[in-house]
Scaffold this motif. Structure first.
Motif, mmCIF file in Angstrom:
data_model
loop_
_atom_site.group_PDB
_atom_site.id
_atom_site.type_symbol
_atom_site.label_atom_id
_atom_site.label_comp_id
_atom_site.label_asym_id
_atom_site.label_seq_id
_atom_site.Cartn_x
_atom_site.Cartn_y
_atom_site.Cartn_z
ATOM 1 N N ILE A 42 0.855 -1.185 0.000
ATOM 2 C CA ILE A 42 0.000 0.000 0.000
ATOM 3 C C ILE A 42 0.894 1.239 0.000
ATOM 4 N N HIS A 43 0.656 2.155 -0.935
ATOM 5 C CA HIS A 43 1.422 3.399 -0.995
ATOM 6 C C HIS A 43 0.832 4.373 0.022
ATOM 7 N N VAL A 44 1.665 4.826 0.974
ATOM 8 C CA VAL A 44 1.196 5.663 2.072
ATOM 9 C C VAL A 44 1.772 7.073 1.933
ATOM 10 N N THR A 45 0.891 8.072 2.049
ATOM 11 C CA THR A 45 1.328 9.462 2.182
ATOM 12 C C THR A 45 0.905 9.920 3.565
ATOM 13 N N ARG A 46 1.729 10.775 4.164
ATOM 14 C CA ARG A 46 1.354 11.249 5.493
ATOM 15 C C ARG A 46 1.482 12.758 5.567
ATOM 16 N N GLN A 47 0.626 13.329 6.381
ATOM 17 C CA GLN A 47 0.603 14.766 6.593
ATOM 18 C C GLN A 47 0.323 15.027 8.061
ATOM 19 N N PHE A 48 1.019 15.997 8.608
ATOM 20 C CA PHE A 48 0.794 16.358 9.998
ATOM 21 C C PHE A 48 -0.316 17.392 10.093
ATOM 22 N N ILE A 49 -1.180 17.217 11.060
ATOM 23 C CA ILE A 49 -2.258 18.158 11.310
ATOM 24 C C ILE A 49 -1.697 19.250 12.213
ATOM 25 N N GLY A 50 -1.844 20.465 11.799
ATOM 26 C CA GLY A 50 -1.348 21.575 12.599
ATOM 27 C C GLY A 50 -1.970 22.872 12.148
ATOM 28 N N ARG A 51 -1.369 23.953 12.568
ATOM 29 C CA ARG A 51 -1.909 25.268 12.214
ATOM 30 C C ARG A 51 -1.847 25.524 10.719
ATOM 31 N N LYS A 52 -0.852 24.973 10.055
ATOM 32 C CA LYS A 52 -0.683 25.205 8.631
ATOM 33 C C LYS A 52 -1.015 23.957 7.817
ATOM 34 N N SER A 53 -2.003 23.201 8.260
ATOM 35 C CA SER A 53 -2.393 21.995 7.535
ATOM 36 C C SER A 53 -2.921 22.367 6.162
ATOM 37 N N PRO A 106 -3.845 12.116 19.751
ATOM 38 C CA PRO A 106 -3.917 11.794 21.176
ATOM 39 C C PRO A 106 -5.287 12.209 21.705
ATOM 40 N N THR A 107 -5.661 11.688 22.851
ATOM 41 C CA THR A 107 -6.886 12.173 23.483
ATOM 42 C C THR A 107 -6.549 13.407 24.300
ATOM 43 N N HIS A 108 -7.505 14.282 24.414
ATOM 44 C CA HIS A 108 -7.313 15.524 25.166
ATOM 45 C C HIS A 108 -8.589 15.774 25.964
ATOM 46 N N GLY A 109 -8.504 15.564 27.268
ATOM 47 C CA GLY A 109 -9.688 15.754 28.104
ATOM 48 C C GLY A 109 -10.810 14.798 27.736
ATOM 49 N N PHE A 110 -10.487 13.561 27.447
ATOM 50 C CA PHE A 110 -11.433 12.490 27.099
ATOM 51 C C PHE A 110 -12.119 12.714 25.748
ATOM 52 N N THR A 111 -11.594 13.587 24.925
ATOM 53 C CA THR A 111 -12.168 13.800 23.605
ATOM 54 C C THR A 111 -11.061 14.127 22.616
ATOM 55 N N ALA A 112 -11.426 14.410 21.397
ATOM 56 C CA ALA A 112 -10.445 14.736 20.360
ATOM 57 C C ALA A 112 -9.963 16.175 20.536
ATOM 58 N N PRO A 113 -8.701 16.444 20.223
ATOM 59 C CA PRO A 113 -8.219 17.826 20.264
ATOM 60 C C PRO A 113 -8.976 18.692 19.255
ATOM 61 N N TRP A 114 -9.172 19.956 19.598
ATOM 62 C CA TRP A 114 -9.931 20.851 18.749
ATOM 63 C C TRP A 114 -9.322 20.957 17.351
ATOM 64 N N SER A 115 -8.014 20.967 17.237
ATOM 65 C CA SER A 115 -7.396 21.096 15.916
ATOM 66 C C SER A 115 -7.725 19.892 15.029
ATOM 67 N N VAL A 116 -7.885 18.716 15.609
ATOM 68 C CA VAL A 116 -8.252 17.525 14.832
ATOM 69 C C VAL A 116 -9.726 17.597 14.431
ATOM 70 N N ILE A 117 -10.568 18.059 15.339
ATOM 71 C CA ILE A 117 -11.988 18.230 15.002
ATOM 72 C C ILE A 117 -12.127 19.231 13.858
ATOM 73 N N ARG A 118 -11.430 20.349 13.952
ATOM 74 C CA ARG A 118 -11.474 21.370 12.904
ATOM 75 C C ARG A 118 -10.958 20.808 11.573
ATOM 76 N N PHE A 119 -9.864 20.037 11.634
ATOM 77 C CA PHE A 119 -9.308 19.421 10.424
ATOM 78 C C PHE A 119 -10.313 18.475 9.781
ATOM 79 N N ALA A 120 -10.963 17.641 10.597
ATOM 80 C CA ALA A 120 -11.943 16.680 10.074
ATOM 81 C C ALA A 120 -13.141 17.410 9.462
ATOM 82 N N LEU A 121 -13.566 18.494 10.082
ATOM 83 C CA LEU A 121 -14.691 19.254 9.542
ATOM 84 C C LEU A 121 -14.352 19.890 8.200
ATOM 85 N N ARG A 122 -13.085 20.189 7.969
ATOM 86 C CA ARG A 122 -12.659 20.828 6.722
ATOM 87 C C ARG A 122 -12.256 19.831 5.642
ATOM 88 N N MET A 123 -12.278 18.552 5.955
ATOM 89 C CA MET A 123 -11.928 17.548 4.949
ATOM 90 C C MET A 123 -12.992 17.536 3.856
#
Length: 161
Positions: free
Chosen positions: A49-60, A78-95
């Motif tokens: 399987i050909h894998v590409t990776r990208q880091f989620i961050g401020r400049k995603s 990682p988990t943050h306060g028993f839930t997903a970090p806000w930056s990951v939630i924001r990234f997923a919403l923008r996918m």
């Protein structure tokens, strides 16, 4: 190579001919999510399987949507306060929305040490929130996994076990 007592999430790649490409999106603070993503990348590449990776961050950067049932999208966090970090939630919403691509969500969690007692970490709603967002975006969610990493896992990796 890959040895973890609690991360047994590679069954989605049992047929090496099914997925052709995978996109790994990683948000990592202490390096645990990156370590798990690297383990899965090694397994995927060993199966062709050909894998590409990208880091989620401020400049995603937004990735163009690969809308194919032979494409797998993986989000690591990682988990943050028993839930997903806000930056990951924001990234997923923008996918971008898709119709055929498959997705998985992996959350790493730590543990708390209280004298001689170890309390395992909890992922709470972290994986399910992101999986729900992916499902609304049209991804076929194939799995969610919480991965508890112990301090000995880092030592095992350095020893080459």
């Amino acid at each position: 190579m890959f040895r973890s007592r609690t991360c047994k999430f590679v069954s989605f790649m049992t047929d090496s001919s099914y997925y052709k490409t995978a996109s790994f999106y990683i948000f990592s603070g202490t390096g645990n999510s990156l370590r798990v993503a690297d383990w899965m990348r090694q397994i995927a590449e060993n199966r062709g399987i050909h894998v590409t990776r990208q880091f989620i961050g401020r400049k995603s950067q937004k990735q163009p949507a690969t809308d194919s049932d032979k494409h797998l999208v993986c989000l690591f966090m990682p988990t943050h306060g028993f839930t997903a970090p806000w930056s990951v939630i924001r990234f997923a919403l923008r996918m971008p929305g898709v119709r055929k691509a498959h997705g998985i969500v992996v959350a790493t969690q730590g543990r708390i040490q209280f004298k001689r007692f170890f309390i395992p970490g909890l992922s709470g709603s972290a994986t399910f929130i992101i999986a729900l967002i992916l499902a609304f975006k049209g991804y076929k969610v194939k799995g969610v996994q919480s991965c508890l990493l112990y301090t000995s896992d880092a030592a095992d990796e350095l020893d080459g076990v």
